[in-house]
Design a protein around this motif. Structure first.
Motif, short mmCIF file in Angstrom:
data_model
loop_
_atom_site.label_atom_id
_atom_site.label_comp_id
_atom_site.label_asym_id
_atom_site.label_seq_id
_atom_site.Cartn_x
_atom_site.Cartn_y
_atom_site.Cartn_z
N LEU A 128 0.82 -1.22 0.00
CA LEU A 128 0.00 0.00 0.00
C LEU A 128 0.85 1.27 0.00
N GLN A 180 -13.28 5.42 3.04
CA GLN A 180 -13.86 4.09 2.89
C GLN A 180 -12.95 3.18 2.06
N ARG A 216 -9.70 3.39 1.87
CA ARG A 216 -8.56 2.99 2.70
C ARG A 216 -8.97 2.01 3.79
N MET A 217 -10.18 2.18 4.33
CA MET A 217 -10.67 1.25 5.34
C MET A 217 -10.75 -0.17 4.77
N ASP A 258 -7.14 -1.47 4.04
CA ASP A 258 -6.45 -1.85 5.28
C ASP A 258 -7.08 -3.07 5.93
N HIS A 259 -8.39 -3.18 5.81
CA HIS A 259 -9.08 -4.36 6.34
C HIS A 259 -8.50 -5.63 5.73
N VAL A 262 -5.45 -5.77 3.94
CA VAL A 262 -3.99 -5.79 4.01
C VAL A 262 -3.47 -6.03 5.43
N SER A 263 -4.18 -5.49 6.42
CA SER A 263 -3.74 -5.67 7.82
C SER A 263 -4.59 -6.71 8.55
N GLY A 264 -5.86 -6.82 8.16
CA GLY A 264 -6.80 -7.62 8.95
C GLY A 264 -6.99 -9.04 8.47
#
Lengths: 212, 212
Positions: B70, B95, B97-98, B101-102, B104-106
């Motif tokens: 990212l 939204q 990015r959320m 990230d959800h 990519v990170s979650g």
């Protein structure tokens, strides 16, 4: 329409919540605080409606609900550009995001509660290994990018991620000896007010025995 | 100084590399490709010097080396704004990015190779649980944000993350039945050229038996 005060759903010890609290301080925004326990079984149906992922932090702001700490911090940056948390220079901005993502995607999720539960007896060792491996790389990156802080001399999104991750490392008793640059920057940041008032030891839901 | 062609260090099956390849196509940039095996023990000392984290993707560009998909995609967005991968409206941008990230990170880090190795026999079950839990939340989020694609009708960073994650879900035989919105958007995106030419089945290091 009068704008309502944003509500931050968080938990005192959550490192991802702490990132957002530092952003709140830096941007001089004031959020209402809704305390959510960090233990999954205690999450309420009400909070599931706020954030389907049932993770903290979540921020109700300007008529929308956002989750994911970096998405929330980027939104604060887009809507309240000063003081900035991203440098103007695109290369420095990229380095800030690289360091932030390295922590947010590359380290923190691996030592998150859901993974640790699966590790059983190996929990502590696993967390230490993940953090140490991430910090070894981060130490090398910071040797190229750091000034007073992670990238140059301005506090950035990278710093908002660094301090909570070092706090986690200390909880998991990671030997910080091999990471002098991380240690130096963390110490410098903890002298700043935004990092102090947002500290897990000073939140409304901090248990008395952990209060600073 | 003549600008050199950027070098993308990647691996055909890496979902994080695929995100960057789609960005490359959307921005009409042309990267040289350096193939790095996705298996950690085969990483060379040479690549460790390129990216201390020894993870793909990494991009050598404009005299710096970036890692974290990212951060790389944001750098492309900052330096080549058209066609844009982030909406103009700050709420829609948040939204996007959320959702990114959800994933990519979650989701992705929990089903990454290093975690799966620790899970032993429970590997497949663990990957399925992580992806399903992430997709349940994502399906609900998308019901609020989606148009043709993840957020409205423009291809965004969120879409660059969605398609590679669905590809992973299929590899891990996740039942996609409960996620009609994810499935519909993924199908629409796979009809676009940028998602086709960047596909894992069409890379220089794709083994013959997996080629499309």
């Amino acid at each position: 329409m009068a704008s309502e005060k944003p509500i931050l759903y968080g938990y005192f010890r959550s490192s991802c919540s702490w990132r957002v609290r530092i952003g709140e301080e830096k941007k001089e925004k004031e959020f209402l605080v809704a305390v959510i326990s960090g233990l999954f079984p205690q999450f309420s149906a009400e909070f599931k409606a706020v954030n389907p992922m049932q993770q903290v932090p979540a921020l109700k702001i300007d008529g929308i609900t956002l989750s994911q700490s970096l998405a929330i911090i980027h939104y604060l940056e887009d809507t309240h550009p000063n003081p900035r948390l991203l440098p103007q220079d695109p290369k420095k901005r990229a380095q800030v995001r690289m360091i932030a993502d390295h922590i947010v995607s590359g380290i923190q999720p691996l030592q998150n509660l859901s993974v640790l539960k699966q590790m059983g007896e190996k929990k502590m060792e696993w967390a230490q290994t993940c953090i140490a491996s991430g910090f070894q790389a981060l130490e090398q990156i910071l040797q190229h990018t750091a000034g007073h802080y992670c990238v140059g001399d301005e506090v950035s999104m990278a710093d908002l991620c660094l301090v909570p991750q070092v706090f986690n490392a200390e909880r998991f008793k990671v030997d910080m000896g091999p990471y002098p640059t991380i240690t130096r920057i963390n110490k410098a940041l903890l002298e700043l007010e935004a990092f102090q008032v947002s500290h897990p030891s000073r939140q409304p839901d901090t248990p008395a025995e952990l209060r600073a």
